[in-house]
Enzyme design. Structure first.
Site, PDB file in Angstrom:
ATOM      1  N   GLY A  10       0.817  -1.205   0.000  1.00 24.21           N
ATOM      2  CA  GLY A  10       0.000   0.000   0.000  1.00 24.21           C
ATOM      3  C   GLY A  10       0.850   1.254   0.000  1.00 24.21           C
ATOM      4  O   GLY A  10       2.082   1.194  -0.017  1.00 24.21           O
ATOM      5  N   ARG A  15      11.987   5.831  -5.134  1.00 23.53           N
ATOM      6  CA  ARG A  15      13.261   5.615  -5.826  1.00 23.53           C
ATOM      7  C   ARG A  15      13.074   5.151  -7.263  1.00 23.53           C
ATOM      8  O   ARG A  15      13.854   5.511  -8.146  1.00 23.53           O
ATOM      9  CB  ARG A  15      14.093   4.584  -5.055  1.00 23.53           C
ATOM     10  CG  ARG A  15      14.595   5.082  -3.720  1.00 23.53           C
ATOM     11  CD  ARG A  15      15.339   3.991  -2.986  1.00 23.53           C
ATOM     12  NE  ARG A  15      14.507   2.824  -2.772  1.00 23.53           N
ATOM     13  CZ  ARG A  15      14.239   2.292  -1.594  1.00 23.53           C
ATOM     14  NH1 ARG A  15      14.714   2.834  -0.508  1.00 23.53           N
ATOM     15  NH2 ARG A  15      13.486   1.216  -1.491  1.00 23.53           N
ATOM     16  N   ASN A  16      12.033   4.343  -7.510  1.00 24.20           N
ATOM     17  CA  ASN A  16      11.789   3.884  -8.872  1.00 24.20           C
ATOM     18  C   ASN A  16      11.384   5.041  -9.776  1.00 24.20           C
ATOM     19  O   ASN A  16      11.798   5.116 -10.929  1.00 24.20           O
ATOM     20  CB  ASN A  16      10.708   2.801  -8.864  1.00 24.20           C
ATOM     21  CG  ASN A  16      11.151   1.575  -8.107  1.00 24.20           C
ATOM     22  OD1 ASN A  16      11.859   0.719  -8.623  1.00 24.20           O
ATOM     23  ND2 ASN A  16      10.755   1.474  -6.839  1.00 24.20           N
ATOM     24  N   VAL A  69      13.831  -2.420 -11.238  1.00 25.67           N
ATOM     25  CA  VAL A  69      14.757  -2.903 -12.263  1.00 25.67           C
ATOM     26  C   VAL A  69      14.886  -4.421 -12.192  1.00 25.67           C
ATOM     27  O   VAL A  69      14.830  -5.116 -13.215  1.00 25.67           O
ATOM     28  CB  VAL A  69      16.131  -2.226 -12.114  1.00 25.67           C
ATOM     29  CG1 VAL A  69      17.159  -2.879 -13.020  1.00 25.67           C
ATOM     30  CG2 VAL A  69      16.017  -0.738 -12.424  1.00 25.67           C
ATOM     31  N   ALA A  84       8.330   5.263   3.842  1.00 26.56           N
ATOM     32  CA  ALA A  84       8.903   4.883   5.124  1.00 26.56           C
ATOM     33  C   ALA A  84       9.165   6.084   6.020  1.00 26.56           C
ATOM     34  O   ALA A  84       8.943   6.024   7.236  1.00 26.56           O
ATOM     35  CB  ALA A  84      10.193   4.097   4.903  1.00 26.56           C
ATOM     36  N   ASP A  96      -0.556   2.640  -3.879  1.00 25.46           N
ATOM     37  CA  ASP A  96       0.893   2.466  -3.837  1.00 25.46           C
ATOM     38  C   ASP A  96       1.560   3.053  -5.081  1.00 25.46           C
ATOM     39  O   ASP A  96       2.653   3.617  -5.005  1.00 25.46           O
ATOM     40  CB  ASP A  96       1.229   0.978  -3.704  1.00 25.46           C
ATOM     41  CG  ASP A  96       2.501   0.741  -2.902  1.00 25.46           C
ATOM     42  OD1 ASP A  96       3.178   1.722  -2.554  1.00 25.46           O
ATOM     43  OD2 ASP A  96       2.822  -0.427  -2.642  1.00 25.46           O
ATOM     44  N   LYS A 124       4.022  -2.167  -9.013  1.00 27.15           N
ATOM     45  CA  LYS A 124       3.947  -0.699  -8.956  1.00 27.15           C
ATOM     46  C   LYS A 124       5.346  -0.104  -9.043  1.00 27.15           C
ATOM     47  O   LYS A 124       5.513   1.013  -9.553  1.00 27.15           O
ATOM     48  CB  LYS A 124       3.186  -0.243  -7.710  1.00 27.15           C
ATOM     49  CG  LYS A 124       3.751  -0.693  -6.379  1.00 27.15           C
ATOM     50  CD  LYS A 124       4.799   0.253  -5.819  1.00 27.15           C
ATOM     51  CE  LYS A 124       5.355  -0.275  -4.509  1.00 27.15           C
ATOM     52  NZ  LYS A 124       6.460   0.543  -3.976  1.00 27.15           N
TER      53      LYS A 124
END
Length: 350
Positions: A144, A266-267, A297, A148, A257, A199
Site C-alpha cells: 500500500g 526511488r523507482n 529494475v 517509510a 501504492d 507498482k
C-alpha cells in the site's frame, strides 16, 4: 505486550519499527551485514541515513551476528529486506520464523527458484520451508501507499495487510493500528503481492514522463496520466491471471501504492533520470552509488518471466510491462516512443 522482530534496518523496516512502538509493541530491529552504518545512526539517536527520521529509542537494535537473540520470544517476525535478500535471510531466520505466530512481509519482489521458475514471495517462502521439513506460520503481506519516512515520523498512513485467512489479517491490522498508522485487512494475498512489485516497475515509466518534462521545460502530465491508467489496468490483468481479485489493483495495494511511488519513490526517481536522457544503465549505476535500491529494475525481468510461464498470450495485454523491460534491460534510447506506444490508444477501426 507482544513482541515483534523486524529483519532489516533499512528504510521500510525502520519506519515500521517506529509505527509498531506507537501501536504498543515491544519492537526489535535486526540489521543485516549491510546495515551496520544504519544501526550506528539509530543507536546514536541521529536521523536514519535513508529516511532522515530519528528511530524511537524504545526500539531494540541488534547486529547481524545477534540474529538468534533478536528473534527470541517474538510473536511476529517481519521480513523487511530487499527482495533479492529474502531467501538468504529467511533461511537464516527460519527457526525463529517457524516459532512465531505470524510472518509479516514488507519486501516487494518475486521469488526466483533454482530451476528458473518465478513465484510470488509468499509461495516461494512456503516452498523453502517445506524443503526444510517445516511449515511457516500465516503470512501477512504488507503493501500500500507507505513512504517509510512518513510512517516513521507518525504522518497519516493507510496500508493494507493481506493474508489468505481474513481473520489473521484482521487480527494483526487491529493490533498494528494506531492513530496515524492504519492498516486495512484483506484476504487477497495474491493481489497484494502482485501489486507490490509491479507498482515499482510501472513507477519507472511514470518517472520517465516527469524526466521528459524536466528535459524540455514543460510538463508531460497527459503522458503520465495515460501511463498511470495503463499501469493499473496491467496490474489488475496480471493479478487476475494468478487468481487475484480484479478490484485489488484499484485500491490501496495498486492505485494507492502506485500514486505514492510515482510521486517521489526511488523507482520514480530512476525513471526521471532516464527521461532526462541519462540512459537506463548509467542512471542505475548512479543510484547504486547513492545506496538507492531500484527494486523495479530487478522486478521487471522476473515479471516478464512470470507472465511467460503463466500465460504467454497475456503478454500482448501488457504492453507497458514490455516497454519498461526494453528500456531497463536493453537501455533503449527510444524510451519515449516505447512508453507512448504502450499507453496511447490506437486509432479505432471504422
Amino acid at each position: 505486550m507482544s513482541k515483534i522482530t523486524i529483519l532489516g534496518a533499512g528504510a521500510m523496516g525502520s519506519g515500521l519499527a517506529n509505527a509498531m512502538v506507537r501501536a504498543g509493541w515491544e519492537t526489535n530491529l535486526w540489521g543485516t551485514w549491510l546495515d551496520d552504518h544504519l544501526v550506528d545512526a539509530i543507536e546514536a539517536g541521529t536521523p536514519h541515513p535513508r529516511i532522515d527520521v530519528v528511530i524511537d529509542k524504545a526500539v531494540n537494535t541488534f547486529r547481524s551476528d545477534q540474529l538468534d537473540e533478536a528473534l527470541a520470544g517474538a510473536q511476529v517476525v517481519v521480513l523487511s529486506v530487499s527482495s533479492v535478500g529474502v531467501p538468504k535471510v529467511a533461511e537464516m531466520a527460519l527457526d525463529g520464523i517457524v516459532a512465531a505466530d505470524a510472518l509479516w512481509l514488507t519486501s516487494k519482489g518475486f521469488y526466483e527458484n533454482e530451476d528458473g521458475t518465478i513465484e510470488l514471495l509468499p509461495s516461494g517462502l512456503r516452498r523453502l520451508a517445506a524443503s526444510r521439513g517445516v511449515e511457516l506460520p500465516p503470512i501477512v503481506a504488507i503493501a500500500g501507499p507507505v513512504k517509510a519516512n512518513e510512517a516513521a515520523a507518525g504522518e497519516a498512513t493507510a496500508t493494507i495487510f493481506g493474508c489468505k485467512d481474513l481473520s489473521v489479517a484482521t487480527k494483526y491490522a487491529a493490533e498494528a493500528h494506531s492513530e496515524r498508522y492504519c492498516p486495512e485487512p484483506t484476504d487477497d494475498e495474491v493481489g497484494v503481492e502482485i501489486c507490490a512489485p509491479m507498482k515499482n516497475v510501472y513507477a519507472i515509466a511514470l518517472g520517465i514522463a516527469d524526466g521528459l518534462g524536466e528535459l524540455r521545460g514543460r510538463p508531460h502530465h497527459n503522458m503520465k496520466a495515460a501511463t498511470f491508467a495503463q499501469a493499473v489496468k496491467e496490474m489488475s490483468l496480471l493479478g487476475q491471471a494468478l487468481g487475484a481479485r480484479p478490484e485489488t489493483a484499484f485500491g490501496l495495494a495498486g492505485v494507492g501504492d502506485l500514486e505514492v511511488t510515482g510521486l517521489s519513490g526511488r523507482n520514480k526517481v530512476y525513471g526521471v533520470r532516464v527521461g532526462r536522457g541519462e540512459g537506463a544503465h548509467a542512471a542505475l549505476k548512479t543510484m547504486d552509488e547513492l545506496e538507492q535500491t531500484v527494486e523495479g529494475v530487478n522486478a521487471v525481468g522476473l515479471a516478464v518471466q512470470l507472465v511467460e510461464q503463466t500465460d504467454p498470450a497475456l503478454a500482448e495485454k501488457l504492453p507497458l510491462l514490455a516497454a519498461v523491460r526494453a528500456i531497463v534491460t536493453d537501455d533503449a534510447e527510444n524510451y519515449e516512443e516505447l512508453v507512448n506506444k504502450a499507453v496511447l490508444p490506437p486509432a479505432p477501426n471504422n
